[in-house]
Design a protein around this motif. Structure first.
Motif, PDB file in Angstrom:
ATOM      1  N   GLU A 150       0.824  -1.214   0.000  1.00 15.60           N
ATOM      2  CA  GLU A 150       0.000   0.000   0.000  1.00 15.60           C
ATOM      3  C   GLU A 150       0.850   1.252   0.000  1.00 15.60           C
ATOM      4  O   GLU A 150       0.358   2.344   0.295  1.00 15.60           O
ATOM      5  N   SER A 151       2.116   1.146  -0.331  1.00 16.25           N
ATOM      6  CA  SER A 151       3.014   2.296  -0.269  1.00 16.25           C
ATOM      7  C   SER A 151       2.602   3.381  -1.257  1.00 16.25           C
ATOM      8  O   SER A 151       2.271   3.095  -2.408  1.00 16.25           O
ATOM      9  N   PRO A 152       2.651   4.658  -0.828  1.00 12.22           N
ATOM     10  CA  PRO A 152       2.397   5.764  -1.755  1.00 12.22           C
ATOM     11  C   PRO A 152       3.638   6.146  -2.559  1.00 12.22           C
ATOM     12  O   PRO A 152       3.588   7.078  -3.360  1.00 12.22           O
ATOM     13  N   ASN A 153       4.731   5.432  -2.328  1.00  9.37           N
ATOM     14  CA  ASN A 153       5.980   5.697  -3.042  1.00  9.37           C
ATOM     15  C   ASN A 153       6.007   4.851  -4.310  1.00  9.37           C
ATOM     16  O   ASN A 153       6.076   3.619  -4.250  1.00  9.37           O
ATOM     17  N   LEU A 154       5.961   5.500  -5.473  1.00  7.86           N
ATOM     18  CA  LEU A 154       5.872   4.768  -6.730  1.00  7.86           C
ATOM     19  C   LEU A 154       7.115   3.913  -6.990  1.00  7.86           C
ATOM     20  O   LEU A 154       7.005   2.816  -7.556  1.00  7.86           O
ATOM     21  N   ALA A 164      11.157  -9.540  -1.732  1.00  7.22           N
ATOM     22  CA  ALA A 164      11.010 -10.920  -1.249  1.00  7.22           C
ATOM     23  C   ALA A 164       9.529 -11.295  -1.133  1.00  7.22           C
ATOM     24  O   ALA A 164       8.742 -10.555  -0.528  1.00  7.22           O
ATOM     25  N   TYR A 165       9.177 -12.441  -1.710  1.00  9.27           N
ATOM     26  CA  TYR A 165       7.815 -12.967  -1.598  1.00  9.27           C
ATOM     27  C   TYR A 165       7.840 -14.449  -1.947  1.00  9.27           C
ATOM     28  O   TYR A 165       8.758 -14.937  -2.616  1.00  9.27           O
ATOM     29  N   GLY A 166       6.819 -15.181  -1.493  1.00  9.98           N
ATOM     30  CA  GLY A 166       6.719 -16.591  -1.807  1.00  9.98           C
ATOM     31  C   GLY A 166       6.136 -16.816  -3.190  1.00  9.98           C
ATOM     32  O   GLY A 166       5.475 -15.921  -3.747  1.00  9.98           O
ATOM     33  N   PRO A 167       6.345 -17.995  -3.768  1.00 15.70           N
ATOM     34  CA  PRO A 167       5.807 -18.281  -5.110  1.00 15.70           C
ATOM     35  C   PRO A 167       4.305 -18.070  -5.210  1.00 15.70           C
ATOM     36  O   PRO A 167       3.806 -17.633  -6.253  1.00 15.70           O
ATOM     37  N   GLU A 168       3.600 -18.365  -4.111  1.00 19.73           N
ATOM     38  CA  GLU A 168       2.148 -18.223  -4.128  1.00 19.73           C
ATOM     39  C   GLU A 168       1.698 -16.761  -4.125  1.00 19.73           C
ATOM     40  O   GLU A 168       0.530 -16.457  -4.376  1.00 19.73           O
ATOM     41  N   GLU A 169       2.624 -15.834  -3.847  1.00 17.68           N
ATOM     42  CA  GLU A 169       2.290 -14.416  -3.796  1.00 17.68           C
ATOM     43  C   GLU A 169       2.623 -13.686  -5.086  1.00 17.68           C
ATOM     44  O   GLU A 169       2.363 -12.480  -5.207  1.00 17.68           O
ATOM     45  N   LYS A 170       3.183 -14.370  -6.063  1.00 21.04           N
ATOM     46  CA  LYS A 170       3.714 -13.696  -7.237  1.00 21.04           C
ATOM     47  C   LYS A 170       2.665 -12.866  -7.966  1.00 21.04           C
ATOM     48  O   LYS A 170       2.915 -11.707  -8.329  1.00 21.04           O
ATOM     49  N   LEU A 171       1.484 -13.410  -8.188  1.00 18.91           N
ATOM     50  CA  LEU A 171       0.452 -12.676  -8.916  1.00 18.91           C
ATOM     51  C   LEU A 171      -0.080 -11.494  -8.114  1.00 18.91           C
ATOM     52  O   LEU A 171      -0.395 -10.442  -8.679  1.00 18.91           O
ATOM     53  N   GLU A 172      -0.152 -11.653  -6.792  1.00 19.78           N
ATOM     54  CA  GLU A 172      -0.591 -10.537  -5.957  1.00 19.78           C
ATOM     55  C   GLU A 172       0.446  -9.413  -5.984  1.00 19.78           C
ATOM     56  O   GLU A 172       0.094  -8.237  -6.025  1.00 19.78           O
ATOM     57  N   VAL A 173       1.718  -9.777  -5.979  1.00 23.00           N
ATOM     58  CA  VAL A 173       2.790  -8.784  -6.084  1.00 23.00           C
ATOM     59  C   VAL A 173       2.669  -8.028  -7.401  1.00 23.00           C
ATOM     60  O   VAL A 173       2.769  -6.793  -7.447  1.00 23.00           O
ATOM     61  N   TYR A 174       2.446  -8.764  -8.488  1.00 22.48           N
ATOM     62  CA  TYR A 174       2.293  -8.143  -9.807  1.00 22.48           C
ATOM     63  C   TYR A 174       1.087  -7.202  -9.819  1.00 22.48           C
ATOM     64  O   TYR A 174       1.173  -6.067 -10.324  1.00 22.48           O
ATOM     65  N   ALA A 175      -0.026  -7.652  -9.227  1.00 23.45           N
ATOM     66  CA  ALA A 175      -1.235  -6.835  -9.195  1.00 23.45           C
ATOM     67  C   ALA A 175      -1.015  -5.550  -8.396  1.00 23.45           C
ATOM     68  O   ALA A 175      -1.456  -4.468  -8.798  1.00 23.45           O
ATOM     69  N   GLN A 176      -0.321  -5.652  -7.265  1.00 19.14           N
ATOM     70  CA  GLN A 176      -0.081  -4.463  -6.439  1.00 19.14           C
ATOM     71  C   GLN A 176       0.875  -3.493  -7.131  1.00 19.14           C
ATOM     72  O   GLN A 176       0.740  -2.268  -6.990  1.00 19.14           O
ATOM     73  N   ALA A 177       1.832  -4.014  -7.887  1.00 23.23           N
ATOM     74  CA  ALA A 177       2.715  -3.139  -8.659  1.00 23.23           C
ATOM     75  C   ALA A 177       1.912  -2.396  -9.723  1.00 23.23           C
ATOM     76  O   ALA A 177       2.087  -1.184  -9.934  1.00 23.23           O
ATOM     77  N   MET A 178       1.013  -3.117 -10.406  1.00 18.06           N
ATOM     78  CA  MET A 178       0.179  -2.495 -11.427  1.00 18.06           C
ATOM     79  C   MET A 178      -0.764  -1.454 -10.823  1.00 18.06           C
ATOM     80  O   MET A 178      -0.967  -0.375 -11.386  1.00 18.06           O
ATOM     81  N   ARG A 179      -1.338  -1.759  -9.661  1.00 15.11           N
ATOM     82  CA  ARG A 179      -2.213  -0.787  -9.004  1.00 15.11           C
ATOM     83  C   ARG A 179      -1.438   0.472  -8.650  1.00 15.11           C
ATOM     84  O   ARG A 179      -1.944   1.584  -8.799  1.00 15.11           O
ATOM     85  N   GLY A 180      -0.223   0.283  -8.170  1.00 13.26           N
ATOM     86  CA  GLY A 180       0.604   1.440  -7.852  1.00 13.26           C
ATOM     87  C   GLY A 180       0.853   2.301  -9.076  1.00 13.26           C
ATOM     88  O   GLY A 180       0.765   3.538  -9.017  1.00 13.26           O
ATOM     89  N   LEU A 181       1.145   1.665 -10.201  1.00 19.85           N
ATOM     90  CA  LEU A 181       1.411   2.399 -11.434  1.00 19.85           C
ATOM     91  C   LEU A 181       0.189   3.182 -11.890  1.00 19.85           C
ATOM     92  O   LEU A 181       0.288   4.349 -12.277  1.00 19.85           O
ATOM     93  N   ARG A 191       3.298   5.692 -17.735  1.00 23.09           N
ATOM     94  CA  ARG A 191       2.603   4.431 -17.433  1.00 23.09           C
ATOM     95  C   ARG A 191       3.064   3.327 -18.374  1.00 23.09           C
ATOM     96  O   ARG A 191       3.357   2.204 -17.956  1.00 23.09           O
ATOM     97  N   ILE A 192       3.118   3.651 -19.652  1.00 25.46           N
ATOM     98  CA  ILE A 192       3.568   2.675 -20.637  1.00 25.46           C
ATOM     99  C   ILE A 192       5.012   2.277 -20.365  1.00 25.46           C
ATOM    100  O   ILE A 192       5.377   1.096 -20.383  1.00 25.46           O
ATOM    101  N   LYS A 193       5.844   3.253 -20.111  1.00 22.59           N
ATOM    102  CA  LYS A 193       7.270   3.011 -19.862  1.00 22.59           C
ATOM    103  C   LYS A 193       7.475   2.075 -18.677  1.00 22.59           C
ATOM    104  O   LYS A 193       8.264   1.116 -18.745  1.00 22.59           O
ATOM    105  N   TYR A 194       6.765   2.302 -17.590  1.00 24.51           N
ATOM    106  CA  TYR A 194       6.997   1.516 -16.378  1.00 24.51           C
ATOM    107  C   TYR A 194       6.117   0.281 -16.303  1.00 24.51           C
ATOM    108  O   TYR A 194       6.338  -0.563 -15.431  1.00 24.51           O
TER     109      TYR A 194
END
Length: 303
Positions: A150-154, A164-181, A191-194
């Motif tokens: 939930e960091s406000p730091n892009l 660091a995250y477990g294999p089962e968290e990979k998609l959630e990590v990807y989703a949170q990165a996309m939400r941040g973007l 947006r396209i660049k990142y």
């Protein structure tokens, strides 16, 4: 683009956010009135001559009213810790200190992969230590990704796939990165660049992308809407150019971005095929993107 260049771009585009994440204690004194500017590599090479050792972009923080002395942040990204040289970093910081006439220098090293590294350099004899050089180390693989969901730091959100995250968290990590973007970066070009930045470091395979689209339909829908707006903008730009070549170039650029949004980094043969296609063909392919579940469906559908 290399990992080093990706991180140089990240630091250049988001210098305050980079300092806030990688040097949090030092960043507390940097208020909104401070000016943060990169020290250009060309300038350093010209003035340091043969002593020049190219690392990542140094950031100079200055207070225009002069109430505080400027401070220099030397942020280096090192993909493999085994390649890191504390001697080289110490040399570089001393060179910059001499060049810019300041003793306020903060060395920061961001490590992308796991591994051991030397944390300081001490020079001395039997009686005493005469040089004690240390730096701030930010080892991304040791930082729990969930702490920054939930960091406000892009810069933190974009780097979730490197944490660091477990294999089962990979998609959630990807989703949170996309939400941040999508929530923290309003500029469509960035947006396209990142989006590419996230995709490169997340490295989802085709099966993971299918599961991601099923598990996170809202995020997929948001990126699809963004792709549609970006596509229309590209078409308008092409029309404004008034030339077939311009239209074709605009369509190719937008299609490449559309496909990257949905399927991740594209194979070079696909990129070459798109760049050599005519405007009408590019338009047909663009119309298929939103309904295609796999990359080859965009090109193999019946005419």
């Amino acid at each position: 683009m290399t990992h080093d260049q990706n991180f140089k771009n990240l630091i250049l585009d988001y210098p305050r956010e980079a300092i806030a994440l990688f040097a949090a204690a030092e960043a507390q004194a940097i208020d909104a009135d401070a000016r943060v500017t990169p020290v250009r590599q060309e300038q350093l090479q010209e003035r340091l001559g043969e002593r020049f050792r190219e690392l990542d972009i140094p950031l100079l923080v200055e207070w225009p009213d002069g109430r505080r002395e400027a401070i220099l942040f030397v942020i280096e990204e090192e993909t493999e810790p085994a390649r890191f040289s504390v001697h080289r970093l110490a040399h570089y910081c001393l060179d910059l200190s001499e060049l810019l006439h300041t003793q306020r220098v903060v060395p920061v090293v961001v490590f992308l992969h796991r591994g051991d590294f030397s944390g300081q350099l001490s020079l001395g004899g039997d009686a005493d230590t005469y040089l004690d050089f240390r730096f701030l180390a930010y080892a991304l693989p040791r930082i729990p990704a969930r702490e920054h969901f939930e960091s406000p730091n892009l810069v933190a959100r974009l780097n979730l796939p490197n944490m660091a995250y477990g294999p089962e968290e990979k998609l959630e990590v990807y989703a949170q990165a996309m939400r941040g973007l999508t929530t923290l970066e309003p500029d469509p070009e960035r947006r396209i660049k990142y989006l590419d930045f996230i995709d490169i470091y997340a490295a989802l395979d085709e099966n993971e992308r299918i599961v991601y689209r099923q598990r996170y339909p809202e995020e997929v829908a948001e990126m699809t809407r963004f792709a549609e707006r970006f596509l229309e903008k590209g078409r308008d730009e092409g029309r404004e150019q008034g030339l077939e070549q311009g239209i074709g170039q605009g369509e190719a650029r937008v299609l490449l971005r559309q496909l990257t949004l949905k399927f991740g980094p594209l194979p070079e043969p696909v990129r070459a095929r798109i760049e050599s296609a005519d405007a009408d063909t590019l338009l047909r392919w663009s119309e298929r993107v939103l309904s295609a579940d796999q990359l080859d469906e965009v090109f193999s559908a019946s005419e």
